[in-house]
Design a protein around this motif. Sequence first.
Motif, PDB file in Angstrom:
ATOM      1  N   GLU A  57       2.814   4.336  -5.287  1.00  0.00           N
ATOM      2  CA  GLU A  57       1.655   4.180  -4.406  1.00  0.00           C
ATOM      3  C   GLU A  57       0.797   2.995  -4.856  1.00  0.00           C
ATOM      4  N   ILE A  58       0.649   2.812  -6.171  1.00  0.00           N
ATOM      5  CA  ILE A  58      -0.111   1.664  -6.684  1.00  0.00           C
ATOM      6  C   ILE A  58       0.583   0.363  -6.293  1.00  0.00           C
ATOM      7  N   ILE A  59       1.908   0.317  -6.425  1.00  0.00           N
ATOM      8  CA  ILE A  59       2.665  -0.881  -6.064  1.00  0.00           C
ATOM      9  C   ILE A  59       2.506  -1.174  -4.581  1.00  0.00           C
ATOM     10  N   LYS A  60       2.630  -0.145  -3.746  1.00  0.00           N
ATOM     11  CA  LYS A  60       2.502  -0.327  -2.305  1.00  0.00           C
ATOM     12  C   LYS A  60       1.111  -0.849  -1.933  1.00  0.00           C
ATOM     13  N   VAL A  88       9.420 -10.123  -7.410  1.00  0.00           N
ATOM     14  CA  VAL A  88       9.027 -10.955  -6.270  1.00  0.00           C
ATOM     15  C   VAL A  88       8.653  -9.994  -5.158  1.00  0.00           C
ATOM     16  N   SER A  89       7.381  -9.910  -4.898  1.00  0.00           N
ATOM     17  CA  SER A  89       6.882  -8.920  -3.962  1.00  0.00           C
ATOM     18  C   SER A  89       6.648  -9.472  -2.572  1.00  0.00           C
ATOM     19  N   ILE A  90       6.279 -10.741  -2.484  1.00  0.00           N
ATOM     20  CA  ILE A  90       5.914 -11.317  -1.199  1.00  0.00           C
ATOM     21  C   ILE A  90       6.511 -12.720  -1.099  1.00  0.00           C
ATOM     22  N   VAL A  91       7.105 -12.992   0.053  1.00  0.00           N
ATOM     23  CA  VAL A  91       7.560 -14.337   0.366  1.00  0.00           C
ATOM     24  C   VAL A  91       6.629 -14.824   1.474  1.00  0.00           C
ATOM     25  N   ALA A  92       6.016 -15.991   1.268  1.00  0.00           N
ATOM     26  CA  ALA A  92       5.023 -16.496   2.216  1.00  0.00           C
ATOM     27  C   ALA A  92       5.170 -18.004   2.393  1.00  0.00           C
TER      28      ALA A  92
END
Length: 122
Positions: A3-6, A36-40
Amino acid sequence: MKEIIKKSNQAIAAYLNRRGYEIVEQPWEADIDSRVSIVAKDKDALVFTTVTACKDSDSFPAEHLNQEELEGFAIKWLKDNRSHADCAVRFDRIGLLIMSPDRAFIKHHINVMSCSNIPGEE
């Protein structure tokens, strides 16, 4: 912990959006411990963003980046997403220190692999 990660990834996506980034993919389950959590997209660059978070701490979370793993992830992602393969690639690191359910400190390091300067890399 999930939940913290989300929630951390959601908060960082909102933070990046406010700064003009376009979220391409999130959350990304990487082969490297989901770092790598987000690709932007940021202007003309494709940005692979690692997000680490900690709660109830006196300091930001430590992040140990491995250049070969991150570059390998980017290559794999670009092979699967060829429409983005014609732009510059950058790696950012964001640390999130969670203070309460609705407050956190954010530390954003842009282009962490410039000149191969990765903490802990020799």
